[in-house]
Design a protein around this motif. Structure first.
Motif, PDB file in Angstrom:
ATOM      1  N   ILE A  99       0.871  -1.180   0.000  1.00 50.05           N
ATOM      2  CA  ILE A  99       0.000   0.000   0.000  1.00 50.05           C
ATOM      3  C   ILE A  99       0.907   1.228   0.000  1.00 50.05           C
ATOM      4  CG2 ILE A  99      -1.765   1.298   1.246  1.00 50.05           C
ATOM      5  CD1 ILE A  99      -2.629  -1.415   2.485  1.00 50.05           C
ATOM      6  N   ILE A 100       0.770   2.047  -1.041  1.00 54.13           N
ATOM      7  CA  ILE A 100       1.550   3.272  -1.154  1.00 54.13           C
ATOM      8  C   ILE A 100       0.575   4.439  -1.102  1.00 54.13           C
ATOM      9  CG2 ILE A 100       3.145   4.617  -2.587  1.00 54.13           C
ATOM     10  CD1 ILE A 100       4.080   1.949  -3.833  1.00 54.13           C
ATOM     11  N   ASP A 101       0.682   5.248  -0.058  1.00 53.77           N
ATOM     12  CA  ASP A 101      -0.224   6.372   0.193  1.00 53.77           C
ATOM     13  C   ASP A 101      -1.686   5.966   0.107  1.00 53.77           C
ATOM     14  OD1 ASP A 101      -0.641   9.103   0.917  1.00 53.77           O
ATOM     15  OD2 ASP A 101      -1.305   9.456  -1.122  1.00 53.77           O
ATOM     16  N   GLY A 102      -2.014   4.849   0.715  1.00 56.01           N
ATOM     17  CA  GLY A 102      -3.398   4.403   0.761  1.00 56.01           C
ATOM     18  C   GLY A 102      -3.872   3.697  -0.496  1.00 56.01           C
ATOM     19  N   LYS A 103      -3.029   3.611  -1.506  1.00 62.02           N
ATOM     20  CA  LYS A 103      -3.390   2.930  -2.751  1.00 62.02           C
ATOM     21  C   LYS A 103      -2.865   1.503  -2.703  1.00 62.02           C
ATOM     22  CE  LYS A 103      -5.443   6.371  -4.534  1.00 62.02           C
ATOM     23  NZ  LYS A 103      -6.885   6.328  -4.610  1.00 62.02           N
ATOM     24  N   GLU A 104      -3.780   0.538  -2.586  1.00 60.22           N
ATOM     25  CA  GLU A 104      -3.378  -0.864  -2.494  1.00 60.22           C
ATOM     26  C   GLU A 104      -3.043  -1.403  -3.876  1.00 60.22           C
ATOM     27  OE1 GLU A 104      -4.866  -5.104  -0.648  1.00 60.22           O
ATOM     28  OE2 GLU A 104      -5.995  -3.282  -0.220  1.00 60.22           O
ATOM     29  N   LEU A 105      -1.869  -1.985  -3.978  1.00 59.50           N
ATOM     30  CA  LEU A 105      -1.394  -2.559  -5.231  1.00 59.50           C
ATOM     31  C   LEU A 105      -1.186  -4.055  -4.995  1.00 59.50           C
ATOM     32  CD1 LEU A 105       1.168   0.278  -5.926  1.00 59.50           C
ATOM     33  CD2 LEU A 105      -1.051   0.004  -7.036  1.00 59.50           C
ATOM     34  N   ALA A 106      -2.090  -4.867  -5.539  1.00 61.43           N
ATOM     35  CA  ALA A 106      -2.023  -6.309  -5.311  1.00 61.43           C
ATOM     36  C   ALA A 106      -0.732  -6.893  -5.865  1.00 61.43           C
ATOM     37  CB  ALA A 106      -3.239  -6.989  -5.937  1.00 61.43           C
ATOM     38  N   SER A 107      -0.298  -6.386  -6.991  1.00 60.47           N
ATOM     39  CA  SER A 107       0.936  -6.853  -7.616  1.00 60.47           C
ATOM     40  C   SER A 107       1.536  -5.658  -8.353  1.00 60.47           C
ATOM     41  CB  SER A 107       0.619  -7.983  -8.597  1.00 60.47           C
ATOM     42  OG  SER A 107       1.780  -8.408  -9.250  1.00 60.47           O
ATOM     43  N   PHE A 108       2.760  -5.276  -7.969  1.00 63.67           N
ATOM     44  CA  PHE A 108       3.361  -4.077  -8.541  1.00 63.67           C
ATOM     45  C   PHE A 108       4.833  -4.340  -8.823  1.00 63.67           C
ATOM     46  CE2 PHE A 108       5.040   0.378  -8.075  1.00 63.67           C
ATOM     47  CZ  PHE A 108       4.356   0.908  -9.167  1.00 63.67           C
ATOM     48  N   LEU A 109       5.268  -4.059 -10.046  1.00 63.56           N
ATOM     49  CA  LEU A 109       6.668  -4.219 -10.424  1.00 63.56           C
ATOM     50  C   LEU A 109       7.432  -3.017  -9.894  1.00 63.56           C
ATOM     51  CD1 LEU A 109       8.651  -6.022 -11.978  1.00 63.56           C
ATOM     52  CD2 LEU A 109       8.209  -4.613 -13.982  1.00 63.56           C
ATOM     53  N   LEU A 110       8.361  -3.272  -8.993  1.00 70.98           N
ATOM     54  CA  LEU A 110       9.061  -2.230  -8.270  1.00 70.98           C
ATOM     55  C   LEU A 110      10.559  -2.424  -8.426  1.00 70.98           C
ATOM     56  CD1 LEU A 110       8.502   0.051  -6.130  1.00 70.98           C
ATOM     57  CD2 LEU A 110       8.823  -1.701  -4.404  1.00 70.98           C
ATOM     58  N   GLN A 111      11.286  -1.319  -8.382  1.00 70.78           N
ATOM     59  CA  GLN A 111      12.741  -1.407  -8.393  1.00 70.78           C
ATOM     60  C   GLN A 111      13.269  -1.000  -7.023  1.00 70.78           C
ATOM     61  OE1 GLN A 111      14.443   0.670 -11.724  1.00 70.78           O
ATOM     62  NE2 GLN A 111      13.347  -0.579 -13.197  1.00 70.78           N
ATOM     63  N   LEU A 112      14.306  -1.694  -6.590  1.00 68.09           N
ATOM     64  CA  LEU A 112      14.974  -1.402  -5.331  1.00 68.09           C
ATOM     65  C   LEU A 112      16.425  -1.078  -5.638  1.00 68.09           C
ATOM     66  CD1 LEU A 112      13.594  -4.384  -3.226  1.00 68.09           C
ATOM     67  CD2 LEU A 112      12.810  -2.021  -3.169  1.00 68.09           C
ATOM     68  N   GLY A 113      16.939  -0.031  -5.014  1.00 68.99           N
ATOM     69  CA  GLY A 113      18.324   0.359  -5.278  1.00 68.99           C
ATOM     70  C   GLY A 113      18.841   1.278  -4.199  1.00 68.99           C
ATOM     71  N   MET A 114      20.009   1.814  -4.413  1.00 71.76           N
ATOM     72  CA  MET A 114      20.646   2.701  -3.445  1.00 71.76           C
ATOM     73  C   MET A 114      20.332   4.162  -3.787  1.00 71.76           C
ATOM     74  SD  MET A 114      24.228   0.632  -2.842  1.00 71.76           S
ATOM     75  CE  MET A 114      25.114   2.125  -2.973  1.00 71.76           C
ATOM     76  N   THR A 115      19.079   4.540  -3.695  1.00 73.01           N
ATOM     77  CA  THR A 115      18.672   5.894  -4.073  1.00 73.01           C
ATOM     78  C   THR A 115      19.069   6.943  -3.033  1.00 73.01           C
ATOM     79  OG1 THR A 115      16.471   5.596  -3.114  1.00 73.01           O
ATOM     80  CG2 THR A 115      16.728   5.074  -5.456  1.00 73.01           C
ATOM     81  N   LYS A 116      19.082   6.581  -1.766  1.00 77.13           N
ATOM     82  CA  LYS A 116      19.392   7.557  -0.707  1.00 77.13           C
ATOM     83  C   LYS A 116      20.873   7.928  -0.735  1.00 77.13           C
ATOM     84  CE  LYS A 116      17.964   9.955   2.850  1.00 77.13           C
ATOM     85  NZ  LYS A 116      16.932  10.966   2.746  1.00 77.13           N
ATOM     86  N   GLU A 117      21.715   6.933  -0.766  1.00 79.93           N
ATOM     87  CA  GLU A 117      23.158   7.169  -0.711  1.00 79.93           C
ATOM     88  C   GLU A 117      23.668   7.891  -1.957  1.00 79.93           C
ATOM     89  OE1 GLU A 117      27.132   4.414  -0.791  1.00 79.93           O
ATOM     90  OE2 GLU A 117      25.469   3.745   0.466  1.00 79.93           O
TER      91      GLU A 117
END
Length: 134
Positions: A86-104
């Motif tokens: 759930i992203i900002d109250g929007k439920e996503l049953a299946s969502f293609l997402l990327q994970l990485g070192m965005t903060k650093e």
């Protein structure tokens, strides 16, 4: 959430930044430095930030990808399907997402891309500096 729900957009160094709450299972994390990027096709969040709510790299089902930024520079990230997030109250049953070192590397907790904007019907209102959903 209805159409009246709105995020405040703040401008930092000329870029639109929002705070985003992400929930997975019973765990929630508030990311305060998320870039709104209509020029980015996919959504990416910092690996360490999402690890706080149990979203870890899925090395069996996911895959590595290159994330290209301004100037053609690239970084390795990991692309995987995340279920029941759930992203900002929007439920996503299946969502293609990327994970990485965005903060650093970039200083952002994540980047909301066009995939999220389109899927949720996001409306970006720069006159009032808010986001709503259609």
């Amino acid at each position: 959430m209805d159409n009246q729900h709105a995020w405040n957009i703040r401008i930092e160094n000329g870029l639109p930044i929002v705070s985003v709450e992400i929930k997975c299972g019973e765990k929630t994390v508030l990311l305060t430095d998320v870039l709104l990027d209509t020029g980015c096709a996919t959504t990416i969040f910092d690996t360490d930030a999402l690890a706080q709510i149990g979203i870890e790299l899925d090395i069996i089902n996911g895959r590595t990808k290159r994330m290209y930024g301004v100037g053609g520079y690239s970084e390795i990230c990991y692309e995987q399907i995340v279920n029941n997030v759930i992203i900002d109250g929007k439920e996503l049953a299946s969502f293609l997402l990327q994970l990485g070192m965005t903060k650093e590397i970039y200083g952002f907790d994540g980047i909301l891309g066009v995939d999220f904007m389109e899927r949720t019907g996001m409306i970006i209102d720069f006159k009032n500096f808010i986001i709503k959903y259609g």
